[in-house]
Design a protein around this motif. Structure first.
Motif, PDB file in Angstrom:
ATOM      1  N   THR A 115      15.794 -11.251 -10.999  1.00 57.78           N
ATOM      2  CA  THR A 115      16.925 -10.408 -10.625  1.00 57.78           C
ATOM      3  C   THR A 115      17.191 -10.453  -9.123  1.00 57.78           C
ATOM      4  O   THR A 115      18.325 -10.245  -8.686  1.00 57.78           O
ATOM      5  N   TYR A 116      16.184 -10.783  -8.332  1.00 58.97           N
ATOM      6  CA  TYR A 116      16.383 -10.853  -6.874  1.00 58.97           C
ATOM      7  C   TYR A 116      17.287 -12.008  -6.466  1.00 58.97           C
ATOM      8  O   TYR A 116      17.698 -12.084  -5.307  1.00 58.97           O
ATOM      9  N   ARG A 117      17.626 -12.903  -7.399  1.00 58.20           N
ATOM     10  CA  ARG A 117      18.613 -13.930  -7.061  1.00 58.20           C
ATOM     11  C   ARG A 117      19.925 -13.278  -6.664  1.00 58.20           C
ATOM     12  O   ARG A 117      20.677 -13.823  -5.854  1.00 58.20           O
ATOM     13  N   LEU A 118      20.212 -12.092  -7.229  1.00 58.82           N
ATOM     14  CA  LEU A 118      21.451 -11.393  -6.913  1.00 58.82           C
ATOM     15  C   LEU A 118      21.466 -10.928  -5.466  1.00 58.82           C
ATOM     16  O   LEU A 118      22.519 -10.877  -4.830  1.00 58.82           O
ATOM     17  N   ALA A 119      20.293 -10.594  -4.944  1.00 60.45           N
ATOM     18  CA  ALA A 119      20.200 -10.218  -3.531  1.00 60.45           C
ATOM     19  C   ALA A 119      20.413 -11.435  -2.649  1.00 60.45           C
ATOM     20  O   ALA A 119      21.088 -11.372  -1.620  1.00 60.45           O
ATOM     21  N   ALA A 120      19.836 -12.582  -3.063  1.00 65.83           N
ATOM     22  CA  ALA A 120      19.953 -13.812  -2.272  1.00 65.83           C
ATOM     23  C   ALA A 120      21.361 -14.392  -2.341  1.00 65.83           C
ATOM     24  O   ALA A 120      21.898 -14.865  -1.331  1.00 65.83           O
ATOM     25  N   ARG A 125      10.410   4.758 -18.866  1.00 65.09           N
ATOM     26  CA  ARG A 125       9.423   4.811 -17.782  1.00 65.09           C
ATOM     27  C   ARG A 125       9.341   3.479 -17.042  1.00 65.09           C
ATOM     28  O   ARG A 125       9.199   3.435 -15.823  1.00 65.09           O
ATOM     29  N   LEU A 126       9.480   2.369 -17.775  1.00 67.43           N
ATOM     30  CA  LEU A 126       9.531   1.065 -17.106  1.00 67.43           C
ATOM     31  C   LEU A 126      10.757   0.965 -16.206  1.00 67.43           C
ATOM     32  O   LEU A 126      10.676   0.453 -15.083  1.00 67.43           O
ATOM     33  N   ARG A 127      11.891   1.455 -16.683  1.00 68.14           N
ATOM     34  CA  ARG A 127      13.107   1.430 -15.855  1.00 68.14           C
ATOM     35  C   ARG A 127      12.893   2.214 -14.565  1.00 68.14           C
ATOM     36  O   ARG A 127      13.323   1.799 -13.489  1.00 68.14           O
ATOM     37  N   SER A 128      12.226   3.359 -14.671  1.00 68.71           N
ATOM     38  CA  SER A 128      11.958   4.165 -13.473  1.00 68.71           C
ATOM     39  C   SER A 128      11.030   3.438 -12.509  1.00 68.71           C
ATOM     40  O   SER A 128      11.247   3.444 -11.294  1.00 68.71           O
ATOM     41  N   ILE A 129       9.984   2.807 -13.052  1.00 69.67           N
ATOM     42  CA  ILE A 129       9.023   2.078 -12.214  1.00 69.67           C
ATOM     43  C   ILE A 129       9.714   0.963 -11.447  1.00 69.67           C
ATOM     44  O   ILE A 129       9.527   0.803 -10.230  1.00 69.67           O
ATOM     45  N   PHE A 130      10.543   0.184 -12.129  1.00 66.56           N
ATOM     46  CA  PHE A 130      11.211  -0.916 -11.451  1.00 66.56           C
ATOM     47  C   PHE A 130      12.292  -0.421 -10.495  1.00 66.56           C
ATOM     48  O   PHE A 130      12.523  -1.032  -9.441  1.00 66.56           O
ATOM     49  N   ALA A 131      12.951   0.681 -10.822  1.00 63.63           N
ATOM     50  CA  ALA A 131      13.941   1.252  -9.895  1.00 63.63           C
ATOM     51  C   ALA A 131      13.276   1.659  -8.583  1.00 63.63           C
ATOM     52  O   ALA A 131      13.848   1.462  -7.498  1.00 63.63           O
ATOM     53  N   ILE A 132      12.063   2.218  -8.679  1.00 61.98           N
ATOM     54  CA  ILE A 132      11.309   2.580  -7.467  1.00 61.98           C
ATOM     55  C   ILE A 132      11.011   1.320  -6.652  1.00 61.98           C
ATOM     56  O   ILE A 132      11.139   1.307  -5.421  1.00 61.98           O
ATOM     57  N   HIS A 133      10.634   0.240  -7.335  1.00 61.65           N
ATOM     58  CA  HIS A 133      10.353  -1.022  -6.645  1.00 61.65           C
ATOM     59  C   HIS A 133      11.601  -1.562  -5.940  1.00 61.65           C
ATOM     60  O   HIS A 133      11.542  -1.976  -4.781  1.00 61.65           O
ATOM     61  N   TYR A 134      12.738  -1.563  -6.640  1.00 62.60           N
ATOM     62  CA  TYR A 134      13.964  -2.082  -6.016  1.00 62.60           C
ATOM     63  C   TYR A 134      14.344  -1.245  -4.796  1.00 62.60           C
ATOM     64  O   TYR A 134      14.712  -1.786  -3.755  1.00 62.60           O
ATOM     65  N   GLU A 194      24.300 -12.812  -3.756  1.00 61.28           N
ATOM     66  CA  GLU A 194      25.452 -11.904  -3.701  1.00 61.28           C
ATOM     67  C   GLU A 194      25.220 -10.675  -2.829  1.00 61.28           C
ATOM     68  O   GLU A 194      26.044  -9.772  -2.808  1.00 61.28           O
ATOM     69  N   ASN A 195      24.082 -10.631  -2.142  1.00 56.69           N
ATOM     70  CA  ASN A 195      23.736  -9.485  -1.307  1.00 56.69           C
ATOM     71  C   ASN A 195      23.741  -8.178  -2.113  1.00 56.69           C
ATOM     72  O   ASN A 195      24.154  -7.132  -1.630  1.00 56.69           O
ATOM     73  N   ALA A 196      23.280  -8.269  -3.364  1.00 57.42           N
ATOM     74  CA  ALA A 196      23.268  -7.099  -4.243  1.00 57.42           C
ATOM     75  C   ALA A 196      22.304  -6.038  -3.727  1.00 57.42           C
ATOM     76  O   ALA A 196      21.273  -6.358  -3.136  1.00 57.42           O
ATOM     77  N   ASP A 197      22.644  -4.775  -3.977  1.00 60.19           N
ATOM     78  CA  ASP A 197      21.789  -3.678  -3.532  1.00 60.19           C
ATOM     79  C   ASP A 197      20.843  -3.262  -4.656  1.00 60.19           C
ATOM     80  O   ASP A 197      20.861  -3.803  -5.765  1.00 60.19           O
ATOM     81  N   ALA A 198      20.010  -2.271  -4.356  1.00 62.99           N
ATOM     82  CA  ALA A 198      18.993  -1.833  -5.309  1.00 62.99           C
ATOM     83  C   ALA A 198      19.615  -1.305  -6.596  1.00 62.99           C
ATOM     84  O   ALA A 198      19.127  -1.579  -7.697  1.00 62.99           O
ATOM     85  N   GLU A 199      20.704  -0.563  -6.474  1.00 62.89           N
ATOM     86  CA  GLU A 199      21.346   0.015  -7.658  1.00 62.89           C
ATOM     87  C   GLU A 199      21.871  -1.074  -8.589  1.00 62.89           C
ATOM     88  O   GLU A 199      21.710  -1.000  -9.816  1.00 62.89           O
ATOM     89  N   ASP A 214       0.837  -1.196   0.000  1.00 70.83           N
ATOM     90  CA  ASP A 214       0.000   0.000   0.000  1.00 70.83           C
ATOM     91  C   ASP A 214       0.875   1.252   0.000  1.00 70.83           C
ATOM     92  O   ASP A 214       0.598   2.219  -0.713  1.00 70.83           O
ATOM     93  N   ALA A 215       1.945   1.213   0.802  1.00 71.85           N
ATOM     94  CA  ALA A 215       2.861   2.355   0.855  1.00 71.85           C
ATOM     95  C   ALA A 215       3.614   2.519  -0.467  1.00 71.85           C
ATOM     96  O   ALA A 215       3.794   3.637  -0.964  1.00 71.85           O
ATOM     97  N   LEU A 216       4.045   1.403  -1.050  1.00 74.19           N
ATOM     98  CA  LEU A 216       4.772   1.454  -2.320  1.00 74.19           C
ATOM     99  C   LEU A 216       3.906   2.044  -3.424  1.00 74.19           C
ATOM    100  O   LEU A 216       4.346   2.930  -4.177  1.00 74.19           O
ATOM    101  N   TYR A 217       2.665   1.569  -3.535  1.00 77.16           N
ATOM    102  CA  TYR A 217       1.834   2.042  -4.633  1.00 77.16           C
ATOM    103  C   TYR A 217       1.311   3.452  -4.390  1.00 77.16           C
ATOM    104  O   TYR A 217       1.012   4.171  -5.344  1.00 77.16           O
TER     105      TYR A 217
END
Length: 205
Positions: free
Chosen positions: A168-173, A87-96, A175-180, A67-70
Motif C-alpha cells: 500500500t505504500y506504493r501510493l505514498a511513493a 482490530r487489525l484495521r485499527s492496528i494498521f491505521a496506527i502504523h500509517y 501519488e503522495n497519498a496520506d495516512a487516511e 520503539d516509540a510506535l510499539y
C-alpha cells in the motif's frame, strides 16, 4: 560511564541523527556514508567503528523510531474493540498515522528488505519481529474468540497482511497519498484477507 564510552555514545547518536535527516531528505540510496559523516561532524572511520554498514545505520534509525510506535501500540491495544478484522484495521491505521510522519524513511525501510547485499545484522521491514508479533497476537486472540478459523495458519495470515501493508505504500511513493488514504485501501485488503481466515461452517452442521 567512562569518558571514552560517553564520547562513543555521543558519536553514535550524531551519526544516527545525521542519517535520519539525510535518508528523509535525500533518500537512502543516494545518501553516502561520507555525507552522513560530514553532517555528523565525525570521520568516515568513526562511522564504521560504530556501524558495519549503511544498512545497519538504517536499521538502527528505524529501531529507535519503532520503539516509540510499539510503546504507543502497547498502550492502545488493550482498548481496541470489535472483530478481529476491526482490530487489525485499527492496528494498521496506527502504523500509517505514525509512519507517514516520515514517509520517505519508511519507504527506505521497506526497500531495504529487497537489497540482497544487506548484512545479516541489518533489520529491514519484515525482519523485525515486533510487527509480526502484534499481528499474530491479534489473530491468535481471534481464534480464541471464534472469528478466526481454528485450523488457519497464523504465519501465512501474518505474511499476507504484512505484504498488503507494505504494498500500500506504493501510493505514498507514486501519488503522495496520506495516512487516511492508505488506511482506506488497507481496510479493503483486510476485508478480503478476512474472508479467507473466517471459520468455515462444519459440513455436519
Amino acid at each position: 560511564m567512562s569518558v571514552r564510552k560517553t564520547q562513543k555514545e555521543a558519536t553514535r547518536q550524531r551519526v544516527l541523527d545525521a542519517a535520519r535527516e539525510l535518508f528523509e531528505s535525500k533518500g537512502y540510496d543516494t545518501t553516502t556514508v561520507r555525507e552522513i559523516a560530514q553532517l555528523a561532524a565525525v570521520s568516515v572511520g568513526s562511522v564504521f567503528t560504530t556501524f558495519s554498514s549503511k544498512g545497519d545505520i538504517l536499521s538502527q534509525v528505524m529501531a529507535d523510531r519503532l520503539d516509540a510506535l510499539y510503546g504507543e501500540l502497547d498502550r492502545l491495544a488493550p482498548h481496541l474493540r470489535g472483530s478481529t478484522s476491526d482490530r487489525l484495521r485499527s492496528i494498521f491505521a496506527i502504523h500509517y498515522a505514525f509512519e507517514t510522519r516520515r514517509t520517505r524513511l519508511f519507504l527506505a525501510h521497506i526497500a531495504a528488505a529487497y537489497n540482497w547485499a544487506l548484512t545479516p545484522s541489518s533489520r529491514p521491514y519484515g525482519r523485525n519481529p515486533r510487527l509480526r508479533n502484534v499481528i499474530r497476537d491479534c489473530l491468535a486472540e481471534g481464534k480464541a474468540r471464534g472469528d478466526v478459523d481454528p485450523a488457519g495458519d497464523l504465519d501465512l495470515m501474518v505474511d499476507a497482511l504484512m505484504a498488503s501493508y507494505a504494498w500500500t505504500y506504493r501510493l505514498a511513493a507514486w501519488e503522495n497519498a496520506d495516512a487516511e488514504t492508505m488506511s482506506a485501501v488497507m481496510d479493503r485488503h483486510i476485508g478480503l484477507i478476512a474472508d479467507g481466515f473466517r471459520p468455515r461452517p462444519s459440513e455436519n452442521a
